[in-house]
Design a protein around this motif. Structure first.
Motif, PDB file in Angstrom:
ATOM      1  N   TRP A  45       0.815  -1.210   0.000  1.00  0.00           N
ATOM      2  CA  TRP A  45       0.000   0.000   0.000  1.00  0.00           C
ATOM      3  C   TRP A  45       0.851   1.264   0.000  1.00  0.00           C
ATOM      4  O   TRP A  45       0.812   2.047  -0.944  1.00  0.00           O
TER       5      TRP A  45
ATOM      6  N   HIS B 228       1.135   2.594  -3.789  1.00  0.00           N
ATOM      7  CA  HIS B 228      -0.166   3.178  -4.124  1.00  0.00           C
ATOM      8  C   HIS B 228      -0.557   4.441  -3.365  1.00  0.00           C
ATOM      9  O   HIS B 228      -1.376   5.212  -3.860  1.00  0.00           O
ATOM     10  N   ARG B 229      -0.030   4.653  -2.191  1.00  0.00           N
ATOM     11  CA  ARG B 229      -0.440   5.815  -1.414  1.00  0.00           C
ATOM     12  C   ARG B 229       0.100   7.083  -2.061  1.00  0.00           C
ATOM     13  O   ARG B 229       1.241   7.139  -2.478  1.00  0.00           O
TER      14      ARG B 229
ATOM     15  N   SER C  35       0.444   8.685  -6.716  1.00  0.00           N
ATOM     16  CA  SER C  35       1.001   7.473  -6.126  1.00  0.00           C
ATOM     17  C   SER C  35       2.319   7.194  -6.838  1.00  0.00           C
ATOM     18  O   SER C  35       2.507   7.603  -7.990  1.00  0.00           O
TER      19      SER C  35
ATOM     20  N   ASP D   8       1.633   5.580 -10.219  1.00  0.00           N
ATOM     21  CA  ASP D   8       1.162   6.531 -11.230  1.00  0.00           C
ATOM     22  C   ASP D   8       2.280   7.465 -11.684  1.00  0.00           C
ATOM     23  O   ASP D   8       2.408   7.777 -12.866  1.00  0.00           O
TER      24      ASP D   8
END
Length: 97
Positions: free
Chosen positions: A66, A70-71, A80, A83
């Motif tokens: 996570w 993703h965070r 993130s 990304d």
């Protein structure tokens, strides 16, 4: 004690460099304090664990599945890391083409 001579000697013997902040300086460790605070709020305060192994597994999962991928992080424009890396690779690829 982290400042002891023996501890310092063991670090040097292992080829490591110790790092300590200044006394009463809140800015030396801001990023780690922010990380620990986030983990405390988002994971540790949400439940209890039956064993140290269960807790260790939960911490590992939170960080690797996570927090790291993703965070969203303020240092990369509230994207993130996944990304951000995808956008970077698209940008680099479009410059090469």
């Amino acid at each position: 004690q982290y400042t002891s001579w023996v501890f310092g000697q063991r670090l040097r013997t292992a080829g490591l460099l110790g790092s300590m902040g200044r006394v009463a300086s809140s800015v030396d460790n801001t990023m780690m304090e922010s990380f620990w605070s986030t983990m405390q709020r988002e994971l540790l305060d949400t439940r209890s664990w039956d064993s140290r192994d269960q807790l260790a597994s939960a911490i590992f999962e939170w960080i690797e599945a996570w927090y790291n991928p993703h965070r969203r992080h303020s240092g990369i424009g509230y994207s993130s890391p996944v990304d951000y890396e995808h956008a970077y690779h698209r940008r680099v690829t479009s410059q090469v083409a």
